[in-house]
Design a protein around this motif. Sequence first.
Motif, PDB file in Angstrom:
ATOM      1  N   LEU A 172      -5.220  13.506 -10.411  1.00  0.00           N
ATOM      2  CA  LEU A 172      -6.595  13.005 -10.422  1.00  0.00           C
ATOM      3  C   LEU A 172      -6.734  11.819 -11.375  1.00  0.00           C
ATOM      4  O   LEU A 172      -7.490  10.886 -11.107  1.00  0.00           O
ATOM      5  N   GLY A 173      -5.997  11.861 -12.486  1.00  0.00           N
ATOM      6  CA  GLY A 173      -6.003  10.731 -13.415  1.00  0.00           C
ATOM      7  C   GLY A 173      -5.495   9.462 -12.746  1.00  0.00           C
ATOM      8  O   GLY A 173      -6.056   8.377 -12.940  1.00  0.00           O
ATOM      9  N   LEU A 174      -4.435   9.594 -11.959  1.00  0.00           N
ATOM     10  CA  LEU A 174      -3.936   8.436 -11.196  1.00  0.00           C
ATOM     11  C   LEU A 174      -4.972   7.967 -10.182  1.00  0.00           C
ATOM     12  O   LEU A 174      -5.174   6.762  -9.994  1.00  0.00           O
ATOM     13  N   LEU A 175      -5.631   8.898  -9.536  1.00  0.00           N
ATOM     14  CA  LEU A 175      -6.644   8.550  -8.552  1.00  0.00           C
ATOM     15  C   LEU A 175      -7.804   7.789  -9.210  1.00  0.00           C
ATOM     16  O   LEU A 175      -8.270   6.782  -8.663  1.00  0.00           O
ATOM     17  N   PHE A 176      -8.253   8.261 -10.368  1.00  0.00           N
ATOM     18  CA  PHE A 176      -9.314   7.547 -11.090  1.00  0.00           C
ATOM     19  C   PHE A 176      -8.876   6.134 -11.458  1.00  0.00           C
ATOM     20  O   PHE A 176      -9.676   5.204 -11.416  1.00  0.00           O
ATOM     21  N   LEU A 177      -7.618   5.980 -11.816  1.00  0.00           N
ATOM     22  CA  LEU A 177      -7.116   4.650 -12.144  1.00  0.00           C
ATOM     23  C   LEU A 177      -7.208   3.723 -10.938  1.00  0.00           C
ATOM     24  O   LEU A 177      -7.591   2.553 -11.062  1.00  0.00           O
ATOM     25  N   TYR A 178      -6.879   4.241  -9.776  1.00  0.00           N
ATOM     26  CA  TYR A 178      -6.935   3.418  -8.572  1.00  0.00           C
ATOM     27  C   TYR A 178      -8.360   3.201  -8.063  1.00  0.00           C
ATOM     28  O   TYR A 178      -8.585   2.361  -7.199  1.00  0.00           O
ATOM     29  N   PHE A 179      -9.325   3.957  -8.572  1.00  0.00           N
ATOM     30  CA  PHE A 179     -10.725   3.717  -8.221  1.00  0.00           C
ATOM     31  C   PHE A 179     -11.289   2.475  -8.924  1.00  0.00           C
ATOM     32  O   PHE A 179     -12.327   1.967  -8.517  1.00  0.00           O
TER      33      PHE A 179
ATOM     34  N   HIS B 131     -11.789  -1.367 -10.012  1.00  0.00           N
ATOM     35  CA  HIS B 131     -11.713  -2.606  -9.232  1.00  0.00           C
ATOM     36  C   HIS B 131     -10.555  -3.488  -9.695  1.00  0.00           C
ATOM     37  O   HIS B 131     -10.105  -4.351  -8.961  1.00  0.00           O
ATOM     38  N   SER B 132     -10.078  -3.257 -10.904  1.00  0.00           N
ATOM     39  CA  SER B 132      -9.045  -4.111 -11.485  1.00  0.00           C
ATOM     40  C   SER B 132      -7.640  -3.760 -11.015  1.00  0.00           C
ATOM     41  O   SER B 132      -6.729  -4.571 -11.128  1.00  0.00           O
ATOM     42  N   VAL B 133      -7.452  -2.554 -10.537  1.00  0.00           N
ATOM     43  CA  VAL B 133      -6.125  -2.114 -10.104  1.00  0.00           C
ATOM     44  C   VAL B 133      -6.105  -2.104  -8.576  1.00  0.00           C
ATOM     45  O   VAL B 133      -6.908  -1.402  -7.944  1.00  0.00           O
ATOM     46  N   PRO B 134      -5.212  -2.874  -7.970  1.00  0.00           N
ATOM     47  CA  PRO B 134      -5.146  -2.875  -6.497  1.00  0.00           C
ATOM     48  C   PRO B 134      -4.644  -1.533  -5.972  1.00  0.00           C
ATOM     49  O   PRO B 134      -3.770  -0.902  -6.558  1.00  0.00           O
ATOM     50  N   ASN B 135      -5.236  -1.115  -4.871  1.00  0.00           N
ATOM     51  CA  ASN B 135      -4.849   0.176  -4.274  1.00  0.00           C
ATOM     52  C   ASN B 135      -3.409   0.143  -3.800  1.00  0.00           C
ATOM     53  O   ASN B 135      -2.958  -0.828  -3.220  1.00  0.00           O
ATOM     54  N   ASN B 136      -2.716   1.240  -4.085  1.00  0.00           N
ATOM     55  CA  ASN B 136      -1.357   1.417  -3.607  1.00  0.00           C
ATOM     56  C   ASN B 136      -1.284   2.824  -3.014  1.00  0.00           C
ATOM     57  O   ASN B 136      -1.053   3.801  -3.714  1.00  0.00           O
ATOM     58  N   TYR B 137      -1.508   2.896  -1.720  1.00  0.00           N
ATOM     59  CA  TYR B 137      -1.559   4.197  -1.056  1.00  0.00           C
ATOM     60  C   TYR B 137      -0.196   4.885  -1.024  1.00  0.00           C
ATOM     61  O   TYR B 137      -0.126   6.105  -0.912  1.00  0.00           O
ATOM     62  N   TRP B 138       0.878   4.126  -1.120  1.00  0.00           N
ATOM     63  CA  TRP B 138       2.208   4.728  -1.170  1.00  0.00           C
ATOM     64  C   TRP B 138       2.384   5.548  -2.438  1.00  0.00           C
ATOM     65  O   TRP B 138       2.873   6.682  -2.386  1.00  0.00           O
ATOM     66  N   ILE B 139       1.998   4.975  -3.569  1.00  0.00           N
ATOM     67  CA  ILE B 139       2.125   5.710  -4.841  1.00  0.00           C
ATOM     68  C   ILE B 139       1.231   6.942  -4.817  1.00  0.00           C
ATOM     69  O   ILE B 139       1.664   8.045  -5.184  1.00  0.00           O
ATOM     70  N   LEU B 140      -0.019   6.775  -4.393  1.00  0.00           N
ATOM     71  CA  LEU B 140      -0.928   7.922  -4.348  1.00  0.00           C
ATOM     72  C   LEU B 140      -0.430   8.992  -3.371  1.00  0.00           C
ATOM     73  O   LEU B 140      -0.499  10.188  -3.679  1.00  0.00           O
ATOM     74  N   GLY B 141       0.085   8.571  -2.230  1.00  0.00           N
ATOM     75  CA  GLY B 141       0.574   9.539  -1.247  1.00  0.00           C
ATOM     76  C   GLY B 141       1.804  10.295  -1.712  1.00  0.00           C
ATOM     77  O   GLY B 141       1.879  11.516  -1.599  1.00  0.00           O
ATOM     78  N   ILE B 142       2.765   9.566  -2.265  1.00  0.00           N
ATOM     79  CA  ILE B 142       3.999  10.206  -2.730  1.00  0.00           C
ATOM     80  C   ILE B 142       3.718  11.136  -3.902  1.00  0.00           C
ATOM     81  O   ILE B 142       4.224  12.267  -3.945  1.00  0.00           O
ATOM     82  N   THR B 143       2.897  10.682  -4.851  1.00  0.00           N
ATOM     83  CA  THR B 143       2.583  11.543  -5.997  1.00  0.00           C
ATOM     84  C   THR B 143       1.757  12.752  -5.569  1.00  0.00           C
ATOM     85  O   THR B 143       1.887  13.831  -6.153  1.00  0.00           O
ATOM     86  N   PHE B 144       0.941  12.593  -4.521  1.00  0.00           N
ATOM     87  CA  PHE B 144       0.174  13.731  -4.005  1.00  0.00           C
ATOM     88  C   PHE B 144       1.102  14.779  -3.397  1.00  0.00           C
ATOM     89  O   PHE B 144       0.952  15.982  -3.650  1.00  0.00           O
ATOM     90  N   VAL B 145       2.063  14.334  -2.612  1.00  0.00           N
ATOM     91  CA  VAL B 145       3.018  15.273  -1.999  1.00  0.00           C
ATOM     92  C   VAL B 145       3.836  15.979  -3.081  1.00  0.00           C
ATOM     93  O   VAL B 145       4.048  17.201  -3.016  1.00  0.00           O
ATOM     94  N   ILE B 146       4.281  15.229  -4.088  1.00  0.00           N
ATOM     95  CA  ILE B 146       5.024  15.839  -5.189  1.00  0.00           C
ATOM     96  C   ILE B 146       4.165  16.876  -5.897  1.00  0.00           C
ATOM     97  O   ILE B 146       4.623  17.975  -6.221  1.00  0.00           O
ATOM     98  N   MET B 147       2.897  16.534  -6.122  1.00  0.00           N
ATOM     99  CA  MET B 147       1.983  17.472  -6.781  1.00  0.00           C
ATOM    100  C   MET B 147       1.824  18.745  -5.959  1.00  0.00           C
ATOM    101  O   MET B 147       1.842  19.851  -6.507  1.00  0.00           O
ATOM    102  N   LEU B 148       1.694  18.613  -4.645  1.00  0.00           N
ATOM    103  CA  LEU B 148       1.564  19.797  -3.784  1.00  0.00           C
ATOM    104  C   LEU B 148       2.815  20.668  -3.836  1.00  0.00           C
ATOM    105  O   LEU B 148       2.727  21.897  -3.956  1.00  0.00           O
ATOM    106  N   VAL B 149       3.979  20.046  -3.747  1.00  0.00           N
ATOM    107  CA  VAL B 149       5.240  20.795  -3.773  1.00  0.00           C
ATOM    108  C   VAL B 149       5.403  21.530  -5.106  1.00  0.00           C
ATOM    109  O   VAL B 149       5.761  22.718  -5.142  1.00  0.00           O
TER     110      VAL B 149
ATOM    111  N   LEU C 188       3.769   6.690 -15.370  1.00  0.00           N
ATOM    112  CA  LEU C 188       3.339   5.839 -14.263  1.00  0.00           C
ATOM    113  C   LEU C 188       1.950   5.273 -14.527  1.00  0.00           C
ATOM    114  O   LEU C 188       1.685   4.087 -14.297  1.00  0.00           O
ATOM    115  N   PHE C 189       1.055   6.111 -15.026  1.00  0.00           N
ATOM    116  CA  PHE C 189      -0.300   5.682 -15.375  1.00  0.00           C
ATOM    117  C   PHE C 189      -0.256   4.555 -16.404  1.00  0.00           C
ATOM    118  O   PHE C 189      -0.897   3.512 -16.230  1.00  0.00           O
ATOM    119  N   LEU C 190       0.503   4.771 -17.480  1.00  0.00           N
ATOM    120  CA  LEU C 190       0.601   3.758 -18.535  1.00  0.00           C
ATOM    121  C   LEU C 190       1.250   2.477 -18.019  1.00  0.00           C
ATOM    122  O   LEU C 190       0.840   1.366 -18.405  1.00  0.00           O
TER     123      LEU C 190
END
Length: 166
Positions: free
Chosen positions: A33-40, A42-60, A153-155
Amino acid sequence: MDLLLLTIGFLCMIVGVFGSFLPVLPGPSISWLGLLFLYFTHSVPNNYWILGITFVIMLVVTILDYLIPAKGTKRFGGSSYGIWGTNIGLIVGIFAPIPFGFIISPFLGAFIGELLYDSKNHQRALKAATGSFIGFLAGSFMKFVVCIIYLGLFLHIVWENKSNLF
């Protein structure tokens, strides 16, 4: 607004790292969720690959966190009583006023559960409780590593976009 989202994201990262050891807090989920807030922001461009991969890792990791202690108990000869004892011990350990209760209580819960299953075989109960404890430690270590990677990754993302964020 970006600074608020950045702050909330960083707080999620810190809570996630602590949540990797405390069974009440889902550490990897909060860190994600911290990564998701970072991508919300306006200054950080969205990277759906990072969010998707980290989401799958989090689920596993979240699924494995529930399976590893049970498999550890089973592998060391435990029954469903020991597995339930481990889970109850996790909950009791959080609220117990003893230091490191969340580490000691799953072991005791598995031991007591196995004694309820077969009160004559103390050796098997101790072996199953040891398996539960090893499983708990392995799951906590796995969650901690994932949360630290997410924090790094966040930092890294904040550092790359520091001129836009600050």
